[in-house]
Motif scaffolding. Structure first.
Motif, PDB file in Angstrom:
ATOM      1  N   TRP A  45      41.126  32.900  35.485  1.00  0.00           N
ATOM      2  CA  TRP A  45      41.147  33.780  36.636  1.00  0.00           C
ATOM      3  C   TRP A  45      40.367  35.051  36.331  1.00  0.00           C
ATOM      4  N   SER A  47      36.936  37.701  37.723  1.00  0.00           N
ATOM      5  CA  SER A  47      35.786  37.904  38.607  1.00  0.00           C
ATOM      6  C   SER A  47      35.007  36.624  38.877  1.00  0.00           C
ATOM      7  N   HIS A  49      36.275  33.652  39.004  1.00  0.00           N
ATOM      8  CA  HIS A  49      37.097  32.926  39.966  1.00  0.00           C
ATOM      9  C   HIS A  49      36.881  33.498  41.359  1.00  0.00           C
ATOM     10  N   HIS A  50      36.716  34.824  41.447  1.00  0.00           N
ATOM     11  CA  HIS A  50      36.466  35.464  42.740  1.00  0.00           C
ATOM     12  C   HIS A  50      35.116  35.040  43.313  1.00  0.00           C
ATOM     13  N   ARG A  51      34.116  34.936  42.453  1.00  0.00           N
ATOM     14  CA  ARG A  51      32.790  34.518  42.930  1.00  0.00           C
ATOM     15  C   ARG A  51      32.830  33.091  43.484  1.00  0.00           C
ATOM     16  N   GLY A  54      36.529  33.395  46.184  1.00  0.00           N
ATOM     17  CA  GLY A  54      36.827  34.533  47.045  1.00  0.00           C
ATOM     18  C   GLY A  54      38.133  35.226  46.744  1.00  0.00           C
ATOM     19  N   ALA A  55      38.728  34.930  45.602  1.00  0.00           N
ATOM     20  CA  ALA A  55      39.989  35.554  45.206  1.00  0.00           C
ATOM     21  C   ALA A  55      40.042  35.611  43.683  1.00  0.00           C
ATOM     22  N   MET A  56      40.747  36.593  43.156  1.00  0.00           N
ATOM     23  CA  MET A  56      40.828  36.780  41.709  1.00  0.00           C
ATOM     24  C   MET A  56      41.729  35.753  41.036  1.00  0.00           C
ATOM     25  N   ILE A  81      31.421  43.453  41.722  1.00  0.00           N
ATOM     26  CA  ILE A  81      32.610  43.384  42.577  1.00  0.00           C
ATOM     27  C   ILE A  81      33.306  44.738  42.514  1.00  0.00           C
ATOM     28  N   VAL A  85      38.837  45.767  44.367  1.00  0.00           N
ATOM     29  CA  VAL A  85      39.006  44.346  44.670  1.00  0.00           C
ATOM     30  C   VAL A  85      39.518  43.604  43.447  1.00  0.00           C
ATOM     31  N   THR A  86      38.917  43.862  42.283  1.00  0.00           N
ATOM     32  CA  THR A  86      39.337  43.157  41.067  1.00  0.00           C
ATOM     33  C   THR A  86      40.738  43.566  40.645  1.00  0.00           C
ATOM     34  N   GLY A  89      43.417  42.516  43.221  1.00  0.00           N
ATOM     35  CA  GLY A  89      43.465  41.072  43.389  1.00  0.00           C
ATOM     36  C   GLY A  89      44.157  40.342  42.260  1.00  0.00           C
TER      37      GLY A  89
END
Length: 346
Positions: A45, A47, A49-51, A54-56, A81, A85-86, A89
């Motif tokens: 998990w 950044s 994972h966010h890419r 769309g979620a951390m 990011i 957000v990071t 999240g």
């Protein structure tokens, strides 16, 4: 039959995937020496994972973590990011869902480093205060744009973090230093002062209530005069980084996000951030991650192993093995091997 612990590992971003394996290697060595076992559950998990998603972390991420004994986090944050957000999240939802209302950050003198003798504990309120979600933006993109952020201080929140700090103070000097700003912040800080004083009196400890600006100066000018600090979310965050810098480097700062009642897993992390400027070069300082692992072992009840790991970490530094942030030339791997070598010799 040996005790076994389940620890969720979120290496995260930047130098996290470099310093986390160092800490894991040290814990695994101690597990062999002290007769316990650790089941590491790797969570990819952060950044990346966010890419991809769309979620951390996954939607059921908190439920996945709930079944573990502890959480070990490397770092969160990436240049592409936004930080809010990071952080919001991943780390902050974990702190709040698992009632990790104490952020414990020790500060100690480093062997071979110039400066005053330091041995302080910073007890930071970790789930409310200035870091609330209450507020919003008005008129975005117009000349009248405004932002409102509400600070939330509850009696229960102040009482429980002060009680934790008072218990630590009773084991040490018997005094807590309370960070305040009641001369300028008219509602929340006088309330903080009142509740801290009540809890301290009930616990039998003294309170030295100090305005945050004066306390920051005292950290610099007379840090040896400070033992246990209790502070709000924002003040504790700033003071703990300042303390680490006075000791020698933000790269050495550990932390424990504690649920003292042990109803939920607690989280342990170095607080140096993801440091993208040095990521992937093998020069990151694993000191804070290893020290955070020692705090995790203490929380899990492996007190002998925890003490051994802290001694080995500081001992390696005393032997002159230091990374660049502390004026040395050691790589991440070289410092880790120095710690492992001392563990094997104990």
């Amino acid at each position: 039959m040996s005790t076994s612990y389940t620890v969720d590992v979120i290496a995260g971003d930047g130098i996290g995937p470099e310093v986390v394996p160092a800490a894991i290697a040290c814990v695994d060595r101690l597990a062999e020496l002290h007769g316990f076992a650790v089941d590491w559950r790797e969570r990819d998990w952060g950044s990346e994972h966010h890419r991809r998603h769309g979620a951390m972390m996954p939607e059921d991420g908190l439920e996945q973590l709930r079944t573990g004994d502890a959480i070990f986090l490397g770092a969160v944050g990436a240049p592409d990011i936004p930080d809010h957000v990071t952080l919001w999240g991943l780390l902050i939802p974990i702190r709040r869902a698992f009632r990790q209302y104490v952020n414990l950050r020790p500060v100690k003198s480093l062997p071979g480093r110039p400066g005053p003798e330091l041995d302080m504990l910073i007890v930071r309120e970790n789930v409310e205060g200035e870091y609330s979600e209450i507020g919003g933006r008005y008129g975005q993109g117009t000349p009248d744009e405004a932002a409102i952020q509400e600070a939330v201080f509850t009696r229960r929140g102040i009482e429980r973090v002060t009680r934790f700090a008072a218990e630590r103070a009773l084991e040490r000097s018997g005094t807590i230093v309370s960070a305040t700003k009641s001369n300028g912040i008219i509602h929340t800080m006088p309330f903080w002062d009142e509740v801290v004083a009540e809890v301290a009196a009930d616990a039998g400890v003294r309170v030295d209530s100090v305005l945050i600006d004066a306390l920051a100066a005292r950290f610099v000018l007379a840090p040896a005069s400070i033992d246990v600090v209790v502070a709000s979310n924002l003040f504790g965050d700033i003071l703990s980084d300042l303390g680490a810098a006075i000791a020698g480097s933000i790269g050495i700062a550990p932390s424990a996000n504690l649920n003292p009642e042990r109803e939920f897993p607690s989280l342990f992390e170095p607080v140096h951030g993801s440091a993208p400027d040095i990521a992937g070069r093998g020069v990151a300082n694993p000191f804070a991650a290893i020290w955070s692992a020692a705090m995790m072992l203490e929380h899990l009840g492996e007190t002998d192993a925890a003490a051994a790991l802290e001694r080995a970490c500081f001992g390696a530094l005393a032997d002159g093995v230091a990374t660049a942030d502390l004026g040395g030339e050691a790589t991440t791997a070289e410092f880790t091997q120095a710690v492992l070598g001392r563990l094997s010799d104990m």
